[in-house]
Design an enzyme around this catalytic site. Structure first.
Site, PDB file in Angstrom:
ATOM      1  N   ASP A 295     -13.239  -5.371   0.056  1.00  0.00           N
ATOM      2  CA  ASP A 295     -11.863  -5.862   0.026  1.00  0.00           C
ATOM      3  C   ASP A 295     -11.258  -5.507   1.384  1.00  0.00           C
ATOM      4  O   ASP A 295     -11.002  -4.337   1.682  1.00  0.00           O
ATOM      5  CB  ASP A 295     -11.102  -5.190  -1.128  1.00  0.00           C
TER       6      ASP A 295
ATOM      7  N   LYS B 238      -1.009 -10.586   1.576  1.00  0.00           N
ATOM      8  CA  LYS B 238      -0.613  -9.443   2.383  1.00  0.00           C
ATOM      9  C   LYS B 238      -0.587  -9.809   3.872  1.00  0.00           C
ATOM     10  O   LYS B 238       0.157 -10.680   4.261  1.00  0.00           O
ATOM     11  CB  LYS B 238      -1.541  -8.270   2.070  1.00  0.00           C
TER      12      LYS B 238
HETATM   13  N1  PLP Z   1      -6.663  -6.193  -3.193  1.00  0.00           N
HETATM   14  C1  PLP Z   1      -5.754  -5.340  -2.673  1.00  0.00           C
HETATM   15  C2  PLP Z   1      -6.215  -4.274  -1.724  1.00  0.00           C
HETATM   16  C3  PLP Z   1      -4.405  -5.464  -3.013  1.00  0.00           C
HETATM   17  O1  PLP Z   1      -3.516  -4.593  -2.483  1.00  0.00           O
HETATM   18  C4  PLP Z   1      -4.008  -6.481  -3.923  1.00  0.00           C
HETATM   19  C5  PLP Z   1      -2.596  -6.629  -4.333  1.00  0.00           C
HETATM   20  O2  PLP Z   1      -1.771  -5.761  -4.095  1.00  0.00           O
HETATM   21  C6  PLP Z   1      -4.980  -7.331  -4.452  1.00  0.00           C
HETATM   22  C7  PLP Z   1      -6.289  -7.172  -4.053  1.00  0.00           C
HETATM   23  C8  PLP Z   1      -4.609  -8.432  -5.416  1.00  0.00           C
HETATM   24  O3  PLP Z   1      -4.052  -9.494  -4.707  1.00  0.00           O
HETATM   25  P1  PLP Z   1      -2.903 -10.488  -5.289  1.00  0.00           P
HETATM   26  O4  PLP Z   1      -1.681  -9.657  -5.533  1.00  0.00           O
HETATM   27  O5  PLP Z   1      -2.745 -11.492  -4.181  1.00  0.00           O
HETATM   28  O6  PLP Z   1      -3.427 -11.107  -6.539  1.00  0.00           O
END
Ligand code: PLP
Length: 377
Positions: free
Chosen positions: A173, A198
């Site tokens: 990630d 983000k």
């Molecule tokens: N991965 C990380 C590191 C995140 O901080 C987030 C959300 O805060 C996600 C995945 C999930 O993404 P989304 O909120 O766009 O569904």
């Protein structure tokens, strides 16, 4: 010809002026379907769940920046993660880092576990713990680095060697670092996932996700699932995400400079206990981050004296907005325990109650520090 550099590809990859009019900026193709010249002979796509030109431009640009053969985009980061996990089968197993976004943990333990996908959480900074956790049926080792919210740094190359030797693939990630600071595929990982919401979007105006890989079997499977499952993004959001990519490199440089100023201010403040920022020499992952990343990013976490102090501090800032999410031009403050990480309360991933997380934005760093000074005062 040598490949163009990151900043150039961010602005041009997948973004040639359009054929009919020469529009320099990729248009928003706000359409649900496409006229077909003859039955069963679509020009490119037959229906926009399967593909869209604005989405395609964003995907090509992101694939180029991550150094992957193909990117797929989704309506949220969770949509991206869900679609990726649907490439696995009941009976498979995932090893998950022990400090990941709470929603990732919730997805694996509350949704996919019922469906038959097992998962184990492990401290991935410990190579022995990883080697012990991998089983014959382990398909993915899921890494988040820097992690959310404790900014742990995991060695992507070392984890990839151990996981791949055991027949598992490594998913990183890359939401916190972005490809401007860290390219996991170049470090040996198999798949990158993003919450595009983000830093890639960068302006708090869209929800989106993405998966990038170079493995042919995964590309084919994800292409099928994109259409079969349908967690796809709309063209307007793809347009905003593509627009975000163009300035990603300059924004990440500025986020890093501002976060570094904020982290060193906090580390000198008497009311602050621990500061978690990989750019600080005192951070346990500092040297690894210096090797693995091209900058330390814009996220800073720290602890104060008590949970009440953390809540009070988050209520008092004026420039830092009290809100979930991160990675945008405006600075945000939150208390992960009751907010973004409420879904991991009582689990091995629980975070300290007195932890405060900052997403340091692009306002002037002196104003950000003055705001924190007032709130801590
Ligand atoms: N991965 C990380 C590191 C995140 O901080 C987030 C959300 O805060 C996600 C995945 C999930 O993404 P989304 O909120 O766009 O569904």
């Amino acid at each position: 010809m040598t490949e163009e550099r990151f900043e150039t590809r961010a602005i041009h990859a997948g973004q040639a002026p359009d054929a009919p009019y020469g529009a320099v900026n990729v248009p928003i193709y706000q359409t649900s379907t496409y006229a077909q010249p003859a039955v069963g002979e679509p020009k490119v796509w037959d229906y926009a769940r399967g593909g869209n030109p604005t989405r395609e431009a964003f995907q090509q640009a992101l694939a180029s920046l991550e150094g992957g053969a193909r990117a797929f985009s989704f309506g949220s980061g969770m949509g991206a993660e869900t679609t990726l996990l649907l490439t696995l089968e009941p009976g498979d197993h995932v090893v998950l880092a022990d400090d990941v976004y709470g929603g990732t943990y919730r997805l694996l333990t509350k949704v996919f576990r019922r469906w038959g996908l097992a998962s184990t959480t492990v401290d991935l900074t410990d190579a022995d713990a990883l080697a012990a956790a991998v089983r014959p049926e382990t398909r993915f080792v899921w890494v988040e680095t820097p992690s959310n919210p404790l900014l742990k740094i995991i060695d992507i190359r070392a984890v990839s060697e151990i996981a791949q030797a055991a027949g598992a693939r490594v998913v990183v990630d890359n939401t916190f670092a972005t490809p401007a600071l860290q390219r996991p595929l170049d470090l040996g990982a198999d798949v990158v996932v993003h919450s595009v919401t983000k830093y890639i979007g960068g302006h708090s105006d869209l929800i989106g996700g993405a998966v990038v890989t170079s493995h042919d079997d995964l590309i084919e499977h994800l292409g099928f699932l994109t259409n079969a499952v349908g967690a796809v993004p709309g063209p307007m959001d793809c347009y905003l995400a593509l627009r975000g990519l163009k300035t990603l490199a300059v924004r990440m440089r500025a986020h890093g400079e501002h976060a570094s100023a904020v982290a060193s201010y906090l580390s000198r403040h008497p009311k602050v206990r621990d500061v978690y920022y990989p750019g600080l020499a005192s951070h346990p992952g500092h040297e690894l981050a210096a090797r693995q990343m091209a900058g330390y990013g814009g996220m800073v976490s720290f602890t104060v004296g008590s949970a009440d102090e953390a809540l009070e501090m988050a209520r008092r800032t004026r420039v830092f907005v009290l809100a979930e999410s991160l990675g945008a031009v405006e600075s945000l403050i939150e208390v992960p325990g009751p907010m973004t990480h409420a879904s991991v309360a009582g689990s091995a991933l629980e975070v300290p109650d007195e932890l405060v997380r900052l997403s340091v934005g692009l306002e002037h760093p002196d104003d950000l520090i003055a705001d924190l000074e007032r709130a801590l005062g």
